[in-house]
Design an enzyme around this catalytic site. Structure first.
Site, PDB file in Angstrom:
ATOM      1  N   CYS A  46      76.589  73.568  36.919  1.00 48.65           N
ATOM      2  CA  CYS A  46      75.655  72.443  36.952  1.00 48.65           C
ATOM      3  C   CYS A  46      76.446  71.136  36.882  1.00 48.65           C
ATOM      4  CB  CYS A  46      74.626  72.588  35.834  1.00 48.65           C
ATOM      5  SG  CYS A  46      73.283  71.388  35.913  1.00 48.65           S
ATOM      6  N   HIS A  49      68.178  77.475  40.181  1.00 48.12           N
ATOM      7  CA  HIS A  49      69.231  76.779  39.459  1.00 48.12           C
ATOM      8  C   HIS A  49      69.594  77.589  38.207  1.00 48.12           C
ATOM      9  CE1 HIS A  49      71.568  73.138  38.758  1.00 48.12           C
ATOM     10  NE2 HIS A  49      71.237  73.217  37.482  1.00 48.12           N
ATOM     11  N   ASP A  64      66.687  76.677  44.320  1.00 51.76           N
ATOM     12  CA  ASP A  64      67.022  75.598  43.386  1.00 51.76           C
ATOM     13  C   ASP A  64      66.360  74.292  43.833  1.00 51.76           C
ATOM     14  OD1 ASP A  64      68.194  73.669  41.777  1.00 51.76           O
ATOM     15  OD2 ASP A  64      70.201  74.542  41.902  1.00 51.76           O
TER      16      ASP A  64
END
Length: 221
Positions: A117, A190, A162
Site C-alpha cells: 500500500c 486492495h 481494488d
C-alpha cells in the site's frame, strides 16, 4: 525468532523489526509497512522472508513521530495512519529505507525492498532513487512517480477489484515501466495479501508471494 534492533538514520534512531534465516542468507529485504505500522502482518512477512533464506528488516517508520505506533485496521486507525504518513512524507520515508538498506549492505548482503500500500510506493521509490530491486504491492500512490526510470528490476502486484487503483492506473504502470513485471489478480481487492482477515484473498496472496520470492531469489544473488 524476530527481534527489534536500533536503526540509525539521518534524522535520528528508530526501531526496526528483524528476522534472520537459520542458514547463510541469500540476500536481504527491506520491508515497508502499510499505514498501520509494523503490525503482525508485517512481522509475518519478515518471518516468511527469513524462512526463504533472506534477512528481513522492517523499519518502524512512525517512530519519528509517535514511537511504537501500531494501528487497528478500522476507520479510526486508517485516519490516523493517513495523517502520520502525510506528516512523515515520502522524502523522509525514502531516507529511512535508505538507512535500512545501508545497514544491511554493511553486512555484505545484496538488498532488495518490498512494500505494501503506502509502502508499495516507498518500494517503487527505493528502486528509482536508491537502485534497489523492488516489489510493490497495491501502491495506490505510485502513478505520480512512474516517469522516473527504474534503476533495478521491478515488480508490481494489483487486485483487479481494488477501488483505489483503477484499470487506467494499472495500465499506466505497464506503459511507463514497460520492463517491469505487472501482475493483476482477478478476484483480489486492495490489501489482498494481508492475512487473515478480509480483504485477504489466499489464492492471489499465495501466487503473488511465490512470484515475489522468485524475484528476490533471482535478483539478490
Amino acid at each position: 525468532m524476530g527481534h527489534w534492533q536500533a536503526l540509525p538514520t539521518s534524522s535520528g534512531p528508530l526501531q526496526a523489526w528483524r528476522e534472520d534465516p537459520e542458514d547463510t542468507p541469500r540476500g536481504a529485504v527491506v520491508v515497508v509497512q502499510e499505514i498501520f505500522g509494523v503490525t503482525d502482518h508485517i512481522r509475518a512477512v519478515c518471518a516468511q522472508l527469513a524462512a526463504a533464506g533472506f534477512v528481513a528488516l522492517a523499519p518502524a517508520f512512525f517512530d519519528r513521530l509517535a514511537p511504537g505506533t501500531v494501528l487497528p485496521y478500522d476507520a479510526e486507525g486508517t485516519a490516523r495512519g493517513r495523517a502520520l504518513v502525510a506528516r512523515l512524507g515520502l522524502e523522509d520515508a525514502v531516507a529511512i529505507a535508505a538507512a535500512a538498506a545501508g545497514a544491511l549492505r554493511a553486512q555484505g548482503l545484496a538488498v532488495g525492498i518490498v512494500g505494501f500500500c503506502w509502502g508499495g510506493t516507498v518500494a517503487l521509490l527505493g528502486n528509482t532513487r536508491l537502485g534497489l530491486p523492488a516489489v510493490s504491492y497495491y501502491g495506490a500512490r505510485n502513478v505520480p512517480y512512474l516517469d522516473a526510470p527504474a534503476r533495478a528490476p521491478l515488480m508490481f502486484h494489483f487486485g483487479a477489484l481494488d477501488p483505489h487503483i483503477p484499470p487506467e492506473a494499472i495500465e499506466a504502470h505497464r506503459r511507463k515501466q514497460p520492463q517491469a513485471q505487472v501482475f493483476v489478480y482477478p478476484q483480489a481487492d486492495h490489501a489482498f495479501a494481508r492475512a487473515p482477515d478480509p480483504p485477504y484473498q489466499p489464492e492471489a496472496a499465495a501466487l503473488a508471494w511465490q512470484r515475489t520470492l522468485a524475484f528476490f531469489t533471482e535478483h539478490l544473488r
